[in-house]
Design a protein around this motif. Structure first.
Motif, PDB file in Angstrom:
ATOM      1  N   LYS A 258       0.843  -1.197   0.000  1.00  0.00           N
ATOM      2  CA  LYS A 258       0.000   0.000   0.000  1.00  0.00           C
ATOM      3  C   LYS A 258       0.877   1.244   0.000  1.00  0.00           C
ATOM      4  O   LYS A 258       1.846   1.331   0.759  1.00  0.00           O
TER       5      LYS A 258
ATOM      6  N   VAL B 202       2.517   1.543  -8.713  1.00  0.00           N
ATOM      7  CA  VAL B 202       2.202   0.296  -9.407  1.00  0.00           C
ATOM      8  C   VAL B 202       2.178   0.562 -10.904  1.00  0.00           C
ATOM      9  O   VAL B 202       1.739   1.627 -11.355  1.00  0.00           O
TER      10      VAL B 202
ATOM     11  N   ALA C  95      -0.578   2.947  -4.610  1.00  0.00           N
ATOM     12  CA  ALA C  95      -1.579   1.878  -4.627  1.00  0.00           C
ATOM     13  C   ALA C  95      -2.385   1.852  -3.326  1.00  0.00           C
ATOM     14  O   ALA C  95      -1.852   2.106  -2.240  1.00  0.00           O
TER      15      ALA C  95
ATOM     16  N   GLU D 124      -5.446  -0.491  -1.054  1.00  0.00           N
ATOM     17  CA  GLU D 124      -5.907  -1.874  -0.897  1.00  0.00           C
ATOM     18  C   GLU D 124      -7.092  -2.168  -1.805  1.00  0.00           C
ATOM     19  O   GLU D 124      -7.217  -3.281  -2.339  1.00  0.00           O
TER      20      GLU D 124
ATOM     21  N   SER E   3      -6.896  -3.838  -5.376  1.00  0.00           N
ATOM     22  CA  SER E   3      -6.681  -5.269  -5.609  1.00  0.00           C
ATOM     23  C   SER E   3      -7.789  -5.809  -6.501  1.00  0.00           C
ATOM     24  O   SER E   3      -8.979  -5.707  -6.168  1.00  0.00           O
TER      25      SER E   3
ATOM     26  N   VAL F 128      -2.649  -5.681  -3.497  1.00  0.00           N
ATOM     27  CA  VAL F 128      -2.062  -4.584  -2.718  1.00  0.00           C
ATOM     28  C   VAL F 128      -2.048  -4.998  -1.256  1.00  0.00           C
ATOM     29  O   VAL F 128      -3.092  -5.277  -0.664  1.00  0.00           O
TER      30      VAL F 128
END
Lengths: 111, 114
Positions: A15, A19, A77, A79, A82, A109
């Motif tokens: 996190k 990315v 990024a 969570e 994901s 993530v």
């Protein structure tokens, strides 16, 4: 024939880390490129497309015709990012030509 | 936001049996598609449908497959004699010229052929 390559099946990032989901394509003309996302137990949905030059949920993607790439990027990024991400290509801007999808990359993530 | 709906969500069938997968596209859309995804593989195009006829189909869409728009709302995919390798998630999608190439996908039907 058109082809979309996503070289990573799985990408894990922490996190807050940047990315980049890679996408390369093969097509001799001018393609239209898309990123679709599929969150857990949800349907495929459009994230962004190159002609819109937009940023959705902090993601951006730039079409690089020289490198035939359309990498998806996000500086930090979260969570909730994901999901499965699919790069897709169309050879027709206005008609009915089907989208060609890559195999997808699963982004995980980690908190 | 309007959605594409697909039924059933899961379908189990015996090899050789016929199955019909149903889809209700978004009401004002004009282009309809079927895609499938075999477990662990990419999403593959099967067929597109416009103006009451198939506009394009892939090599996967052989004589065992057919599509129909029996009324103004449903769009069906029929597999006449299922094979084990037909086991996959089947996605319906629709779009209209106003949205460009933005496809709206249904949540899929998981077909298992035993």
């Amino acid at each position: 024939a058109q082809r979309v390559t996503q070289p990573e099946k799985l990408l894990s990032v922490f996190k807050g880390a940047p990315v980049e989901l890679k996408c390369n394509y093969s097509y001799s003309g001018s393609p239209e490129l898309f990123w679709y996302v599929q969150y857990s137990r949800q349907r495929l949905q459009l994230l962004l497309r190159h002609i819109s030059r937009e940023s959705i949920k902090g993601f951006t993607a730039d079409l690089n015709k020289g490198e035939t790439s359309f990498h998806l990027k996000k500086p930090f990024a979260q969570e909730e990012d994901s999901a499965m991400y699919y790069c897709a290509l169309s050879t027709d801007y206005s008609g009915n030509t089907p989208l060609v999808f890559g195999k997808g990359t699963r982004l995980s993530v980690i908190a | 936001e309007p959605e594409v709906t697909q039924t059933p969500s899961h379908q189990v069938t015996q090899m050789g049996q016929e199955v019909i997968l149903r889809c209700v596209p978004i009401s004002n859309h004009l282009y309809f598609y079927w895609y499938r995804q075999i477990l662990g593989q990419k999403v593959e195009f099967l067929v597109s449908f416009y103006n009451n006829e198939i506009s394009e189909k892939s090599e996967i869409f052989d004589d065992q497959f057919s599509v129909e728009r029996p009324d103004g709302s449903n769009f069906t995919l029929k597999i006449r004699s299922t094979k084990l390798e037909d086991s996959a998630m089947y996605f319906c999608a629709s779009s209209d010229p106003g949205t460009g190439r933005k496809l709206f996908f249904g949540s899929g039907t998981q077909l298992s052929v035993l």
